[in-house]
Design a protein around this motif. Structure first.
Motif, PDB file in Angstrom:
ATOM      1  N   ASP A 255      14.121   1.598 -13.303  1.00 59.09           N
ATOM      2  CA  ASP A 255      13.334   0.369 -13.433  1.00 59.09           C
ATOM      3  C   ASP A 255      13.607  -0.588 -12.277  1.00 59.09           C
ATOM      4  N   GLU A 256      14.893  -0.711 -11.911  1.00 55.14           N
ATOM      5  CA  GLU A 256      15.242  -1.579 -10.781  1.00 55.14           C
ATOM      6  C   GLU A 256      14.628  -1.068  -9.490  1.00 55.14           C
ATOM      7  N   LYS A 257      14.668   0.240  -9.321  1.00 63.23           N
ATOM      8  CA  LYS A 257      14.191   0.812  -8.065  1.00 63.23           C
ATOM      9  C   LYS A 257      12.729   0.500  -7.802  1.00 63.23           C
ATOM     10  N   THR A 258      11.920   0.503  -8.860  1.00 62.71           N
ATOM     11  CA  THR A 258      10.488   0.239  -8.680  1.00 62.71           C
ATOM     12  C   THR A 258      10.192  -1.214  -8.344  1.00 62.71           C
ATOM     13  N   SER A 259      11.201  -2.068  -8.448  1.00 63.00           N
ATOM     14  CA  SER A 259      10.988  -3.485  -8.128  1.00 63.00           C
ATOM     15  C   SER A 259      11.705  -3.916  -6.854  1.00 63.00           C
ATOM     16  N   VAL A 260      12.346  -2.970  -6.156  1.00 57.76           N
ATOM     17  CA  VAL A 260      13.057  -3.280  -4.916  1.00 57.76           C
ATOM     18  C   VAL A 260      12.169  -2.936  -3.724  1.00 57.76           C
ATOM     19  N   GLN A 261      11.968  -3.914  -2.859  1.00 58.11           N
ATOM     20  CA  GLN A 261      11.142  -3.720  -1.672  1.00 58.11           C
ATOM     21  C   GLN A 261      12.049  -3.487  -0.470  1.00 58.11           C
ATOM     22  N   ILE A 262      12.142  -2.235  -0.018  1.00 51.69           N
ATOM     23  CA  ILE A 262      12.993  -1.896   1.134  1.00 51.69           C
ATOM     24  C   ILE A 262      12.216  -2.006   2.439  1.00 51.69           C
ATOM     25  N   GLY A 263      10.883  -2.107   2.348  1.00 51.87           N
ATOM     26  CA  GLY A 263      10.039  -2.221   3.529  1.00 51.87           C
ATOM     27  C   GLY A 263       8.595  -2.406   3.096  1.00 51.87           C
ATOM     28  N   HIS A 264       7.698  -2.351   4.041  1.00 55.78           N
ATOM     29  CA  HIS A 264       6.269  -2.485   3.715  1.00 55.78           C
ATOM     30  C   HIS A 264       5.461  -1.583   4.631  1.00 55.78           C
ATOM     31  N   ALA A 265       4.313  -1.142   4.135  1.00 51.49           N
ATOM     32  CA  ALA A 265       3.457  -0.234   4.884  1.00 51.49           C
ATOM     33  C   ALA A 265       2.676  -0.979   5.969  1.00 51.49           C
ATOM     34  N   VAL A 266       2.463  -0.277   7.076  1.00 48.89           N
ATOM     35  CA  VAL A 266       1.704  -0.818   8.208  1.00 48.89           C
ATOM     36  C   VAL A 266       0.607   0.183   8.564  1.00 48.89           C
TER      37      VAL A 266
ATOM     38  N   LEU B   6     -14.442  -0.469   6.672  1.00 49.46           N
ATOM     39  CA  LEU B   6     -13.965  -0.978   7.945  1.00 49.46           C
ATOM     40  C   LEU B   6     -14.852  -2.113   8.434  1.00 49.46           C
ATOM     41  N   ASP B   7     -16.160  -1.964   8.230  1.00 48.27           N
ATOM     42  CA  ASP B   7     -17.123  -3.001   8.605  1.00 48.27           C
ATOM     43  C   ASP B   7     -17.966  -3.323   7.369  1.00 48.27           C
ATOM     44  N   GLU B   8     -17.775  -4.495   6.821  1.00 47.60           N
ATOM     45  CA  GLU B   8     -18.469  -4.866   5.585  1.00 47.60           C
ATOM     46  C   GLU B   8     -19.986  -4.938   5.762  1.00 47.60           C
ATOM     47  N   ASN B   9     -20.430  -5.122   6.979  1.00 42.00           N
ATOM     48  CA  ASN B   9     -21.870  -5.254   7.236  1.00 42.00           C
ATOM     49  C   ASN B   9     -22.549  -3.906   7.490  1.00 42.00           C
ATOM     50  N   ASP B  10     -21.766  -2.856   7.522  1.00 35.69           N
ATOM     51  CA  ASP B  10     -22.318  -1.530   7.796  1.00 35.69           C
ATOM     52  C   ASP B  10     -22.109  -0.661   6.557  1.00 35.69           C
ATOM     53  N   GLU B  11     -23.200  -0.250   5.891  1.00 32.42           N
ATOM     54  CA  GLU B  11     -23.080   0.536   4.673  1.00 32.42           C
ATOM     55  C   GLU B  11     -22.482   1.914   4.922  1.00 32.42           C
ATOM     56  N   GLU B  12     -22.591   2.410   6.137  1.00 34.64           N
ATOM     57  CA  GLU B  12     -22.039   3.724   6.473  1.00 34.64           C
ATOM     58  C   GLU B  12     -20.645   3.623   7.105  1.00 34.64           C
ATOM     59  N   SER B  13     -20.082   2.450   7.049  1.00 30.83           N
ATOM     60  CA  SER B  13     -18.751   2.243   7.630  1.00 30.83           C
ATOM     61  C   SER B  13     -17.709   3.070   6.878  1.00 30.83           C
ATOM     62  N   PRO B  14     -16.753   3.692   7.595  1.00 29.25           N
ATOM     63  CA  PRO B  14     -15.712   4.492   6.929  1.00 29.25           C
ATOM     64  C   PRO B  14     -14.785   3.610   6.089  1.00 29.25           C
ATOM     65  N   MET B  15     -14.259   4.202   5.039  1.00 31.71           N
ATOM     66  CA  MET B  15     -13.319   3.509   4.168  1.00 31.71           C
ATOM     67  C   MET B  15     -11.906   3.657   4.728  1.00 31.71           C
ATOM     68  N   VAL B  16     -11.221   2.538   4.884  1.00 25.95           N
ATOM     69  CA  VAL B  16      -9.862   2.540   5.428  1.00 25.95           C
ATOM     70  C   VAL B  16      -8.939   1.774   4.468  1.00 25.95           C
ATOM     71  N   PRO B  17      -7.628   2.003   4.557  1.00 28.84           N
ATOM     72  CA  PRO B  17      -6.715   1.335   3.625  1.00 28.84           C
ATOM     73  C   PRO B  17      -6.486  -0.135   3.957  1.00 28.84           C
ATOM     74  N   ALA B  18      -6.394  -0.930   2.892  1.00 33.66           N
ATOM     75  CA  ALA B  18      -5.976  -2.327   2.999  1.00 33.66           C
ATOM     76  C   ALA B  18      -4.689  -2.461   2.193  1.00 33.66           C
ATOM     77  N   ILE B  19      -3.676  -3.068   2.790  1.00 38.80           N
ATOM     78  CA  ILE B  19      -2.333  -3.071   2.194  1.00 38.80           C
ATOM     79  C   ILE B  19      -1.984  -4.444   1.654  1.00 38.80           C
ATOM     80  N   ASN B  20      -1.519  -4.453   0.426  1.00 38.14           N
ATOM     81  CA  ASN B  20      -0.977  -5.668  -0.181  1.00 38.14           C
ATOM     82  C   ASN B  20       0.540  -5.625   0.013  1.00 38.14           C
ATOM     83  N   GLU B  21       1.029  -6.288   1.050  1.00 40.55           N
ATOM     84  CA  GLU B  21       2.446  -6.198   1.407  1.00 40.55           C
ATOM     85  C   GLU B  21       3.362  -6.719   0.306  1.00 40.55           C
TER      86      GLU B  21
END
Length: 489
Positions: free
Chosen positions: A399-410, A442-457
């Motif tokens: 339980d503790e481990k899931t709440s410890v932030q050792i880093g963040h994704a980039v 990736l581009d909100e104005n382009d319907e064919e824009s590829p989907m990319v990850p957005a990270i909640n740090e």
């Protein structure tokens, strides 16, 4: 009798602690991790007062039996020395003061100053850990994989193949050089390393001078045959003057076994002065010696958790250059980890997901760090915190481990296959255990824009699942940057 008891105890301890390093199944640490926690330096760094006091009392009563029974590097030297079959192969030599005490002084300064690479290089338990992890374990795994191949052809699942790879070439070279030096020194002089280089042996020697039980001469029985000196692996017995350098004696019992005239005995000073009036009951002493060691081990033993690990093979990636190294959950911060870690590599040996490896950075050489080319840090695994003997990784539950932030994704946009190969992916978001990644256009104005990850740090814990499952090669499109101080989320 003393020699037999000492040999049996040393063999048992050595085999068990070696199996602790070799085990890749995650089962033995439940019963054997206490063997790492009764090692002197890890106990000091972990502020394990009970173990430290017990070892000091053990030395004050029996002499340096820690070096001949509990320390795996000391026992390894005995094993290596046995390959030289020449009888009466040792001789008395004076204490090398000019080397012993400066090495101890520099070791203490490096320990206090936090120069981990230096004190990890000299610490005996750490040296053996490197040898076991970097040399013995790959050979052990290779043998297992051969058996797994044979079993597979016989339609048996008694064995399974495990991944074997070079975790760190610099640390492997250090381990090989250390083993070669030990072989040469043990072949030529037995316990030369223990009594000239080892800082733990030198420290315990101050206490061993005043031990309650010692090797004593009966000058009336002695025939000056020199067999005691020729069989003393510590080179500490001068038969000419009937004297023993108790600061170097490791109480191996070889001298008593070699003496044909009963001129040597292991007893109190008062008994030595009475000579034959009060004969020593060797069997009782041996029983007392064994009881003390078992008691010391029992004090340090703790119940450990068991979990299964193992990952499917996957093509190797190239590790990213992290500005801050990743350290395991429970290590609190990089500084805390570096100050307390002895570099024994036990956590590296025990990591079921192959996340931990020795650092190749010169300033932190041999310090275990995390990287996700071969696996990621699973939330249900706390094995490194369970086996760490030095307190560098504090015990932590799931339980503790899931709440410890050792880093963040980039996120590195130029490496993402959704952009480079024009394909749908989303592996990072699907496998993120903390829900810190979502796929956006990736581009909100382009319907064919590829989907990319957005990270909640703020939600990312730095487990590395995203980095590991990312299909981009050789560099992942998403990687984890470490935090100098771990945070709670």
């Amino acid at each position: 009798m003393l020699r037999k008891i000492r040999t049996i105890l040393a063999a048992v301890v050595f085999v068990l602690i070696t199996l602790l390093f070799l085990d890749f199944t995650g089962t033995l640490h439940h019963w054997l991790s206490w063997l790492a926690k009764i090692q002197f330096l890890p106990a000091v760094l972990a502020l394990n007062v009970v173990v430290v006091v017990a070892l000091l009392l053990l030395t004050l009563v029996f002499g340096r039996i820690y070096c001949s029974i509990i320390c795996p590097l000391g026992v390894l030297q005995d094993v290596l020395a046995r390959f030289r079959r020449k009888k009466n192969k040792y001789s008395y030599s004076k204490e090398v003061r000019w080397l012993r005490y400066p090495v101890l002084g520099v070791f203490i300064i490096a320990l206090v100053a936090g120069v981990g690479s230096f004190f990890q290089l000299l610490a005996p338990y750490s040296a053996y850990g490197r040898i076991a992890t970097m040399i013995f374990q790959p050979v052990w795994k290779f043998g297992n994989n051969i058996l797994a191949t044979i079993a597979e052809r016989a339609d048996s699942y008694a064995f399974y193949s495990v991944d074997t790879w070079m975790r760190s070439m610099p640390v492997f070279i250090i381990a090989v050089v250390t083993l070669v030096v030990l072989i040469v020194l043990a072949w030529r002089g037995g316990r030369t390393y223990c009594n000239t280089v080892c800082p733990v042996g030198t420290f315990l020697s101050f206490i061993a001078r005043f031990s309650w039980l010692k090797i004593h001469f009966d000058e009336e029985e002695c025939r000056n045959c020199s067999l005691c000196s020729k069989n003393c692996k510590a080179a500490c017995i001068d038969f000419k003057t009937h004297s023993v350098d108790y600061s170097r004696c490791v109480v191996c019992g070889n001298c008593i076994a070699a003496c044909k005239f009963g001129a040597l005995s292991y007893k109190r000073k008062e008994e030595s002065e009475k000579r034959k009036e009060n004969t020593v009951d060797a069997s009782k002493r041996s029983f007392l010696l064994a009881s003390a060691l078992v008691t010391t081990a029992a004090i340090a033993q703790k119940k450990e958790k068991v979990m299964d690990g193992g990952l499917a093979d996957i093509e190797d990636k190239v590790a990213p250059e992290r500005q801050t190294p990743l350290t395991p959950p429970g290590s609190l911060s990089f500084d805390h980890f570096a100050q307390h870690c002895t570099g024994c590599q036990l956590c590296v040996s025990e990591c079921p997901n192959q996340v931990l490896r020795p650092s190749s950075d010169l300033m932190h050489l041999m310090l275990p760090v995390m990287s996700y080319e071969h696996g990621y840090c699973r939330s249900e695994c706390t094995r490194c915190s369970e086996v760490c003997p030095a307190g560098a990784i504090k015990p932590i539950d799931q339980d503790e481990k899931t709440s410890v932030q050792i880093g963040h994704a980039v996120f590195i946009k130029k490496n993402c296959v959704a952009i480079t190969d024009k394909v749908e992916c989303g592996n990072c978001a699907r496998h993120c255990p903390s829900g810190a990644i979502e796929m956006v256009m990736l581009d909100e104005n382009d319907e064919e824009s590829p989907m990319v990850p957005a990270i909640n740090e703020s939600a990312c814990i730095g487990c590395g699942a995203c980095e590991y499952v990312c299909p981009a090669r050789p560099f992942s499109a998403i990687y984890v940057e470490g935090h100098e101080v771990h945070k709670k989320i």
